[in-house]
Design an enzyme around this catalytic site. Structure first.
Site, PDB file in Angstrom:
ATOM      1  N   ASN A 209      29.862  22.265  -6.790  1.00  0.00           N
ATOM      2  CA  ASN A 209      29.618  22.355  -8.235  1.00  0.00           C
ATOM      3  C   ASN A 209      28.591  23.446  -8.485  1.00  0.00           C
ATOM      4  O   ASN A 209      28.108  24.085  -7.550  1.00  0.00           O
ATOM      5  CB  ASN A 209      29.177  20.992  -8.791  1.00  0.00           C
ATOM      6  CG  ASN A 209      27.922  20.499  -8.102  1.00  0.00           C
ATOM      7  OD1 ASN A 209      26.882  21.134  -8.162  1.00  0.00           O
ATOM      8  ND2 ASN A 209      28.031  19.362  -7.401  1.00  0.00           N
ATOM      9  N   PRO A 304      29.275   8.051  -1.315  1.00  0.00           N
ATOM     10  CA  PRO A 304      28.230   7.052  -1.583  1.00  0.00           C
ATOM     11  C   PRO A 304      27.328   7.554  -2.706  1.00  0.00           C
ATOM     12  O   PRO A 304      27.129   8.770  -2.852  1.00  0.00           O
ATOM     13  CB  PRO A 304      27.456   6.978  -0.262  1.00  0.00           C
ATOM     14  CG  PRO A 304      27.764   8.248   0.447  1.00  0.00           C
ATOM     15  CD  PRO A 304      29.139   8.666  -0.005  1.00  0.00           C
ATOM     16  N   ILE A 306      23.766   7.964  -3.816  1.00  0.00           N
ATOM     17  CA  ILE A 306      22.462   7.943  -3.133  1.00  0.00           C
ATOM     18  C   ILE A 306      21.418   7.232  -3.988  1.00  0.00           C
ATOM     19  O   ILE A 306      20.676   6.363  -3.510  1.00  0.00           O
ATOM     20  CB  ILE A 306      22.032   9.392  -2.805  1.00  0.00           C
ATOM     21  CG1 ILE A 306      23.056   9.993  -1.840  1.00  0.00           C
ATOM     22  CG2 ILE A 306      20.633   9.448  -2.221  1.00  0.00           C
ATOM     23  CD1 ILE A 306      23.124  11.487  -1.835  1.00  0.00           C
ATOM     24  N   LYS A 342      22.330   1.842 -11.658  1.00  0.00           N
ATOM     25  CA  LYS A 342      21.770   2.395 -10.413  1.00  0.00           C
ATOM     26  C   LYS A 342      20.396   1.798 -10.102  1.00  0.00           C
ATOM     27  O   LYS A 342      19.747   2.194  -9.139  1.00  0.00           O
ATOM     28  CB  LYS A 342      21.694   3.916 -10.503  1.00  0.00           C
ATOM     29  CG  LYS A 342      23.072   4.540 -10.788  1.00  0.00           C
ATOM     30  CD  LYS A 342      23.081   6.015 -10.528  1.00  0.00           C
ATOM     31  CE  LYS A 342      24.388   6.617 -10.993  1.00  0.00           C
ATOM     32  NZ  LYS A 342      24.811   7.759 -10.197  1.00  0.00           N
TER      33      LYS A 342
HETATM   34  O1  C5P Z   1      26.627   9.133 -11.883  1.00  0.00           O
HETATM   35  P1  C5P Z   1      26.000  10.468 -12.031  1.00  0.00           P
HETATM   36  O2  C5P Z   1      26.457  11.453 -11.001  1.00  0.00           O
HETATM   37  O3  C5P Z   1      26.063  11.071 -13.387  1.00  0.00           O
HETATM   38  O4  C5P Z   1      24.454  10.151 -11.796  1.00  0.00           O
HETATM   39  C1  C5P Z   1      23.497  11.129 -11.735  1.00  0.00           C
HETATM   40  C2  C5P Z   1      22.325  10.685 -10.937  1.00  0.00           C
HETATM   41  O5  C5P Z   1      22.753   9.996  -9.769  1.00  0.00           O
HETATM   42  C3  C5P Z   1      21.524  11.848 -10.422  1.00  0.00           C
HETATM   43  O6  C5P Z   1      20.188  11.420 -10.298  1.00  0.00           O
HETATM   44  C4  C5P Z   1      22.142  12.137  -9.063  1.00  0.00           C
HETATM   45  O7  C5P Z   1      21.245  12.801  -8.197  1.00  0.00           O
HETATM   46  C5  C5P Z   1      22.460  10.731  -8.596  1.00  0.00           C
HETATM   47  N1  C5P Z   1      23.645  10.640  -7.735  1.00  0.00           N
HETATM   48  C6  C5P Z   1      23.480  10.315  -6.409  1.00  0.00           C
HETATM   49  N2  C5P Z   1      24.569  10.175  -5.603  1.00  0.00           N
HETATM   50  C7  C5P Z   1      25.807  10.342  -6.087  1.00  0.00           C
HETATM   51  C8  C5P Z   1      25.987  10.692  -7.436  1.00  0.00           C
HETATM   52  C9  C5P Z   1      24.879  10.841  -8.223  1.00  0.00           C
HETATM   53  O8  C5P Z   1      22.321  10.179  -5.968  1.00  0.00           O
HETATM   54  N3  C5P Z   1      26.841  10.215  -5.294  1.00  0.00           N
END
Ligand code: C5P
Length: 401
Positions: A209, A304, A306, A342
């Site tokens: 991305n 996953p 994180i 989260k």
């Molecule tokens: O669900 P979304 O991607 O919009 O969420 C964004 C937040 O979740 C950010 O803080 C991003 O770093 C974290 N994130 C993560 N692991 C993922 C997807 C998003 O830590 N696989």
């Protein structure tokens, strides 16, 4: 970062002086304001013009120069700094410092200063090992002068051994550590994720991305500047490693998760990475070939999460967990959903629709979303967002301690 700190850099006459423009560049990049005193010997190896261009300031050379004294007197010069660095420090300047001599601008400023001093010795190995230099070194250490290096290696004179000046990065790191020791987050540990992840399709192609890593790297820097011990888990970016930060480079979401879990426990975690939500279920082991037909859709599986994993890591959960919500619509509502799904404490929501220019840009407009509160921050540079976040984190940890 060494934001707004003033450093007086004394450049003396050794071949390693050729590394000082790079040192000035890195100190300035870390946020310091650098002033230079260049000795006669130093000027044989690096020109005042180079250092003036990099510091955007006069380079001070002469104790008895009316112009230099008019722009800033030698006593003021030595007192105005927050830190004095002598790099390279020759055997001669070490001897003069130990003896308390003041026969030129550099030695006079060093004798007059009431500020901490760091020296980066550089000289021939025999000069370094000479009993006179050893005695001078002991004297300087006994006066609380910090010594960096020298390193072992090939020397300009053709010999091998101890005597090479430490790399500019090491000198900058020592300066960062010096300023952070008194920071508001000293004694705290943080994990910061940054950048995109790359998910392989085959050995040469991947899903990625537009994340540049600017915001995550700036946050790591800003936390380190407050004295925090920071592990920056970064996907592939073009950002340089922030000074004083432990960087763990990763490629995929699964590697990023493993690196974060390995860095626990932490007082703070800021997940700023734009982690790929999906990866290819079955990565091709060889480069895929076109054959004139359309390609069957790639089967993707979810990566996953994180942030969510950290949020649900029980006793290992970071004390303050901060996520980002990069949204293109319903910014606040979507951020609130993330906050609860989260299990994080704060979500920094921002607009990443293409007209907002956030991805790869210099600015960010943040809404700090908590369960029952939303704080709207003005449009700020990513560095300013990082500094504001680091201060907010320090306020919160101080309130709860
Ligand atoms: O669900 P979304 O991607 O919009 O969420 C964004 C937040 O979740 C950010 O803080 C991003 O770093 C974290 N994130 C993560 N692991 C993922 C997807 C998003 O830590 N696989």
């Amino acid at each position: 970062m060494i934001i707004d700190k003033r450093i007086l850099l004394v450049v003396t006459g050794g071949i390693a002086a050729y590394k000082t423009p790079e040192l000035v560049r890195q100190l300035t990049k870390a946020g310091a304001r650098v002033r230079v005193i260049l000795t006669k010997g130093g000027a044989q190896f690096v020109t005042p013009m180079t250092l003036e261009a990099l510091t955007q300031d006069t380079v001070y050379q002469d104790l008895f120069s009316l112009t230099d004294e008019n722009s800033m007197g030698h006593i003021e010069l030595s007192r105005d700094a927050d830190l004095v660095i002598v790099a390279p420090a020759t055997a001669d300047i070490m001897a003069k410092m130990a003896a308390g001599m003041a026969d030129d601008l550099a030695t006079t400023a060093l004798l007059a200063t009431d500020k901490p001093v760091i020296i980066a010795p550089a000289m021939n190995v025999r000069m370094w090992e000479h009993p006179a230099t050893r005695d001078n070194l002991k004297t300087l250490i006994s006066r609380d002068i910090t010594i960096i290096g020298p390193d072992e290696g090939d020397m300009a004179c053709g010999e091998y051994g101890m005597g090479r000046m430490s790399a500019p990065e090491e000198i900058v790191e020592t300066a960062v550590r010096f300023f952070s020791a008194s920071g508001r987050l000293s004694g705290k540990r943080a994990i910061v994720t940054s950048g995109p992840t790359h998910e392989a399709i085959d050995p040469v192609r991947y899903i990625a991305n537009h994340s540049s890593g600017k915001q995550g790297h700036a946050i790591a820097s800003a936390l380190a500047a407050q004295g925090c011990e920071v592990t920056l888990v970064s996907g592939p970016t073009n950002q340089s490693n922030p000074a004083g930060v432990h960087v763990v480079p990763v490629r995929t979401a699964r590697e990023m998760l493993a690196a974060c879990v390995a860095s626990l426990p932490a007082d703070i975690a800021v997940c700023a990475a734009a982690v790929a939500d999906w990866r290819v279920s079955d990565e091709a082991s060889q480069k895929m070939k076109k054959d004139g037909k359309s390609l069957a859709p790639l089967e993707l599986c979810e990566n996953p999460d994180i942030l969510k994993t950290l949020g649900n890591s029980g006793t290992q959960r970071p004390g303050l967990l901060v996520g980002f919500a990069a949204e293109t619509e319903n910014i606040i509502d979507n951020a609130r959903v993330k906050l609860s799904t989260k299990n994080c404490d704060w979500v920094l929501a921002n607009d990443v629709s293409s007209d907002a220019g956030t991805f790869g840009g210099e600015h960010n407009t943040i809404h700090l979303v908590q369960q029952d509160d939303v704080e709207d921050w003005p449009r700020l540079t990513k560095d300013a967002v990082a500094e504001k976040l680091a201060s907010r984190i320090a306020d919160t940890l101080e309130e709860t301690s």
